[in-house]
Scaffold this active site. Structure first.
Site, PDB file in Angstrom:
ATOM      1  N   VAL A   1     -11.042 -31.807  23.230  1.00 18.60           N
ATOM      2  CA  VAL A   1     -11.349 -32.074  21.826  1.00 18.60           C
ATOM      3  C   VAL A   1     -12.589 -32.955  21.702  1.00 18.60           C
ATOM      4  CG1 VAL A   1     -10.500 -33.222  19.740  1.00 18.60           C
ATOM      5  CG2 VAL A   1      -8.983 -31.728  21.042  1.00 18.60           C
TER       6      VAL A   1
ATOM      7  N   ASP B   1     -16.348 -42.253  27.716  1.00 15.36           N
ATOM      8  CA  ASP B   1     -15.125 -42.065  28.488  1.00 15.36           C
ATOM      9  C   ASP B   1     -15.087 -43.169  29.523  1.00 15.36           C
ATOM     10  OD1 ASP B   1     -13.246 -39.256  28.925  1.00 15.36           O
ATOM     11  OD2 ASP B   1     -13.065 -40.917  30.351  1.00 15.36           O
TER      12      ASP B   1
ATOM     13  N   GLU C   1      -7.305 -32.012  14.562  1.00 16.01           N
ATOM     14  CA  GLU C   1      -8.151 -30.983  15.154  1.00 16.01           C
ATOM     15  C   GLU C   1      -7.349 -29.696  15.320  1.00 16.01           C
ATOM     16  OE1 GLU C   1     -11.463 -31.018  15.886  1.00 16.01           O
ATOM     17  OE2 GLU C   1     -10.776 -28.945  16.015  1.00 16.01           O
TER      18      GLU C   1
ATOM     19  N   LYS D   1      -0.890 -31.452  11.154  1.00 16.87           N
ATOM     20  CA  LYS D   1      -1.159 -31.053  12.547  1.00 16.87           C
ATOM     21  C   LYS D   1       0.122 -30.570  13.236  1.00 16.87           C
ATOM     22  CE  LYS D   1      -2.890 -30.666  16.567  1.00 16.87           C
ATOM     23  NZ  LYS D   1      -4.038 -29.932  17.026  1.00 16.87           N
TER      24      LYS D   1
ATOM     25  N   ASN E   1       0.965 -26.556  14.396  1.00 17.15           N
ATOM     26  CA  ASN E   1       1.304 -26.145  15.767  1.00 17.15           C
ATOM     27  C   ASN E   1       2.751 -25.663  15.868  1.00 17.15           C
ATOM     28  OD1 ASN E   1      -1.196 -26.436  16.820  1.00 17.15           O
ATOM     29  ND2 ASN E   1      -0.753 -28.198  18.114  1.00 17.15           N
TER      30      ASN E   1
ATOM     31  N   GLY F   1       2.134 -21.793  26.428  1.00 18.30           N
ATOM     32  CA  GLY F   1       2.022 -22.884  27.389  1.00 18.30           C
ATOM     33  C   GLY F   1       0.922 -23.785  26.875  1.00 18.30           C
TER      34      GLY F   1
ATOM     35  N   CYS G   1      -0.489 -28.349  24.119  1.00 21.65           N
ATOM     36  CA  CYS G   1      -0.257 -28.699  22.706  1.00 21.65           C
ATOM     37  C   CYS G   1       1.087 -28.244  22.149  1.00 21.65           C
ATOM     38  CB  CYS G   1      -1.379 -28.119  21.858  1.00 21.65           C
ATOM     39  SG  CYS G   1      -2.997 -28.581  22.488  1.00 21.65           S
TER      40      CYS G   1
ATOM     41  N   LYS H   1       4.160 -29.973  23.744  1.00 24.48           N
ATOM     42  CA  LYS H   1       4.165 -31.415  23.478  1.00 24.48           C
ATOM     43  C   LYS H   1       4.422 -31.698  21.989  1.00 24.48           C
ATOM     44  CE  LYS H   1       0.215 -33.756  23.349  1.00 24.48           C
ATOM     45  NZ  LYS H   1      -0.471 -34.905  22.841  1.00 24.48           N
TER      46      LYS H   1
ATOM     47  N   ARG I   1      -1.671 -26.842  32.313  1.00 20.91           N
ATOM     48  CA  ARG I   1      -0.615 -27.672  31.730  1.00 20.91           C
ATOM     49  C   ARG I   1       0.455 -26.794  31.081  1.00 20.91           C
ATOM     50  NH1 ARG I   1      -4.281 -31.939  28.547  1.00 20.91           N
ATOM     51  NH2 ARG I   1      -5.627 -30.100  28.468  1.00 20.91           N
TER      52      ARG I   1
HETATM   53  C1  UGA Z   1      -3.275 -24.709  20.039  1.00 19.14           C
HETATM   54  C2  UGA Z   1      -3.552 -24.345  18.571  1.00 19.14           C
HETATM   55  O1  UGA Z   1      -3.725 -22.929  18.450  1.00 19.14           O
HETATM   56  C3  UGA Z   1      -4.807 -25.065  18.062  1.00 19.14           C
HETATM   57  O2  UGA Z   1      -4.990 -24.773  16.677  1.00 19.14           O
HETATM   58  C4  UGA Z   1      -4.626 -26.568  18.252  1.00 19.14           C
HETATM   59  O3  UGA Z   1      -5.794 -27.286  17.866  1.00 19.14           O
HETATM   60  C5  UGA Z   1      -4.345 -26.852  19.720  1.00 19.14           C
HETATM   61  O4  UGA Z   1      -3.168 -26.126  20.143  1.00 19.14           O
HETATM   62  C6  UGA Z   1      -4.126 -28.357  19.868  1.00 19.14           C
HETATM   63  O5  UGA Z   1      -3.159 -28.862  19.287  1.00 19.14           O
HETATM   64  O6  UGA Z   1      -4.972 -29.032  20.467  1.00 19.14           O
HETATM   65  P1  UGA Z   1      -4.267 -23.948  22.406  1.00 19.14           P
HETATM   66  O7  UGA Z   1      -3.105 -24.666  22.988  1.00 19.14           O
HETATM   67  O8  UGA Z   1      -5.633 -24.202  22.941  1.00 19.14           O
HETATM   68  O9  UGA Z   1      -4.362 -24.234  20.819  1.00 19.14           O
HETATM   69  O10 UGA Z   1      -3.978 -22.405  22.604  1.00 19.14           O
HETATM   70  P2  UGA Z   1      -3.612 -21.114  21.754  1.00 19.14           P
HETATM   71  O11 UGA Z   1      -4.739 -20.159  21.847  1.00 19.14           O
HETATM   72  O12 UGA Z   1      -3.103 -21.416  20.415  1.00 19.14           O
HETATM   73  O13 UGA Z   1      -2.425 -20.519  22.652  1.00 19.14           O
HETATM   74  C7  UGA Z   1      -1.280 -21.289  22.978  1.00 19.14           C
HETATM   75  C8  UGA Z   1      -0.332 -20.473  23.795  1.00 19.14           C
HETATM   76  O14 UGA Z   1       0.306 -19.477  23.014  1.00 19.14           O
HETATM   77  C9  UGA Z   1      -0.960 -19.719  24.973  1.00 19.14           C
HETATM   78  O15 UGA Z   1      -0.129 -19.890  26.111  1.00 19.14           O
HETATM   79  C10 UGA Z   1      -0.968 -18.280  24.538  1.00 19.14           C
HETATM   80  O16 UGA Z   1      -0.881 -17.385  25.625  1.00 19.14           O
HETATM   81  C11 UGA Z   1       0.282 -18.237  23.683  1.00 19.14           C
HETATM   82  N1  UGA Z   1       0.252 -17.171  22.672  1.00 19.14           N
HETATM   83  C12 UGA Z   1      -0.641 -17.190  21.649  1.00 19.14           C
HETATM   84  C13 UGA Z   1       1.184 -16.145  22.739  1.00 19.14           C
HETATM   85  O17 UGA Z   1       2.026 -16.088  23.658  1.00 19.14           O
HETATM   86  N2  UGA Z   1       1.185 -15.172  21.775  1.00 19.14           N
HETATM   87  C14 UGA Z   1       0.291 -15.178  20.751  1.00 19.14           C
HETATM   88  O18 UGA Z   1       0.351 -14.263  19.890  1.00 19.14           O
HETATM   89  C15 UGA Z   1      -0.639 -16.224  20.688  1.00 19.14           C
END
Ligand code: UGA
Length: 457
Positions: free
Chosen positions: A16, A35, A159, A230, A234, A283, A286, A289, A353
């Site tokens: 971020v 950092d 974010e 937020k 999520n 996984g 985010c 957690k 993670r």
């Molecule tokens: C997520 C949120 O989408 C962001 O908006 C947020 O800012 C972020 O967490 C955070 O809190 O920092 P992120 O963890 O980077 O983002 O990843 P995503 O692209 O949302 O995917 C999360 C997981 O869901 C992945 O393991 C992905 O494979 C899985 N996923 C996603 C599915 O299994 N099916 C889907 O249709 C979409």
């Protein structure tokens, strides 16, 4: 461009902090990225991105005249307009969030503010309800110690960027949420995000504006609502994924195809097509957690979050379904060789993670399998973090396939779409393929003689 140039300090250079800092510098602000890890700072000073994020390196180069990297807040501009706190907020074992790093940064900010400044202090890390207040009181205490009369403002600015598409999500967000009680804070943050809100920056070639993209909304709330937004966002996305995965399980039983079901419901605009990909579940750092954290927060009010708790249970059950599928096809896992295609929690990142791959590997090893693994990017990170797991590392899918009784697709990296299945078929002992992300054409693989099992198909 009539945008106002602000002086910005970002503390924390994780996904971020670094992505936001680089983008704000690209948009014309003067940005100091801080950092405490000197090694990270030295690498960044050499112009090398310290996280794997497509396009970030190039954006760093483009924004370098506005970027400073340092390991101390003492290098902040004396008249900094905005301090952004983007440090880690890890989970405690009970699901609560450890915000000690945020508090530490707040103390340090309190120690460098001077009498004349009027900065906005922004909580960008995902922090539990009440953290904006906490940051305010920490800074006030530190200022009082030095008898400094600085009028500062605290805002919550959650974010929403995703790893792997962090630059796109930063430049072209759906909305920007600012939780603040006082007008000067809101105005400063509006100035900070003006180029994004007005979309009046020169477009970086590799990150063109998505077709049909409109200007993002700027949503002003009270700090507590912003903090809750937020977690609600999520949790909702996590719940949507668990929802489709739960239906995928039923689709397997009744003989339906979850991809068709997802399309059939997703085209209803009230539901929407995104985050309805059935697979191994979520996984990353985010969703797991944040869902646990909000369940914990609610429990402090004696309020059980039933939907979110169920979404969490469905998610972790989903990972081990793969192993059950293997058991039902190859019967005996002990002594068999299983190849995992992909390790990272999703494509375009080396982040492991809470990756489904880890739980699946542990279970397969426990059941006595020989496990081989391949990932285009996350292999080194895996070796570094999980050296105790007895797996065999492979350099490509063909090497992985040799003598395997089954292959399991864990991460849908786009390079896997060019797998030469005819070649792979000739290298395997048994032709079993579990498509954990529904990436491949079932009919084609079955024609080649594979026993194919997707998720919910
Ligand atoms: C997520 C949120 O989408 C962001 O908006 C947020 O800012 C972020 O967490 C955070 O809190 O920092 P992120 O963890 O980077 O983002 O990843 P995503 O692209 O949302 O995917 C999360 C997981 O869901 C992945 O393991 C992905 O494979 C899985 N996923 C996603 C599915 O299994 N099916 C889907 O249709 C979409």
């Amino acid at each position: 461009m009539n945008n106002v140039q602000l002086k910005v300090v970002i503390v924390g250079t994780g996904y971020v902090g670094l992505s936001t800092g680089v983008c704000l510098a690209y948009l014309g602000h003067k940005v100091v990225c801080i950092d405490k890890n000197k090694k990270i700072i030295d690498t960044l000073k050499n112009g090398v991105a310290t996280i794997y994020e497509p396009g970030l390196q190039d954006m760093m180069e483009k924004a370098k005249k506005n970027l400073i990297f340092t390991d101390t807040l003492e290098d902040a501009y004396p008249d900094t307009n905005v301090f952004i706190i983007a440090v880690g907020t890890p989970s405690k074992t009970n699901g609560d969030v450890n915000i000690s790093a945020v508090e530490k940064v707040a103390e340090e900010i309190g120690d460098i503010l001077n009498n004349n400044c009027r900065p906005v202090i922004v909580n960008k890390s995902t922090v539990p309800i009440g953290s904006a207040r906490k940051v305010e009181s920490v800074i006030k205490t530190r200022l009082a110690r030095r008898d400094i009369q600085c009028k500062f403002f605290v805002a919550s600015n959650p974010e929403f960027l995703r790893e792997g598409v962090a630059i796109i999500d930063t430049l072209y967000p759906d909305r920007i949420v600012v939780g603040a009680d006082e007008t000067p804070a809101i105005n400063t943050l509006r100035q900070l995000y003006e180029p994004i809100l007005e979309q009046n920056f020169s477009l970086p070639l590799s990150f063109q504006r998505p077709a049909g993209f409109d200007k993002p909304s700027f949503i002003v709330t009270d700090p507590t609502s912003a903090e809750l937004i937020k977690y609600a966002a999520n949790s909702f996305l996590a719940m949507k994924i668990s929802f489709i995965n739960e239906f995928a399980g039923l689709a397997e039983k009744v003989g339906a195809d979850i991809k068709q079901v997802a399309q059939g419901i997703g085209l209803d605009k009230r539901i929407g097509t995104r985050y309805l990909e059935a697979g191994l579940g979520w996984g990353g750092s985010c969703f797991g957690k944040d869902t646990r954290a909000i369940v914990y927060t609610a429990s402090q009010y004696n309020y059980p979050m039933e939907l979110i708790q169920a979404a969490i249970r469905v998610n972790y059950r989903q990972r081990l379904n793969v192993v059950e599928k293997l058991q039902s096809i190859i019967k005996v896992i002990r002594g068999s060789t299983i190849g995992l295609i992909g390790l990272s929690f999703k494509p375009n990142t080396d982040d492991l993670r809470d990756a489904p791959s880890i739980d699946i590997i542990k279970k397969l090893i426990e059941l006595g399998a020989r496990v081989k693994v391949y990932d285009p990017v996350a292999l080194n990170e895996f070796k570094r973090q999980f050296s105790e797991l007895a797996v065999e590392y492979c350099d490509n899918v063909q090497e992985l396939s040799k003598n395997c009784d089954a292959l399991v697709l864990i991460t849908e990296w786009s390079e896997f779409s060019s797998i030469d299945w005819e070649k792979v078929r000739g290298l395997m002992r048994q032709k079993v393929f579990i498509d954990g992300r529904n990436m491949f054409d079932k009919a084609y693989l079955e024609k080649l003689g594979f026993t194919y099992q997707g998720v919910g198909r």
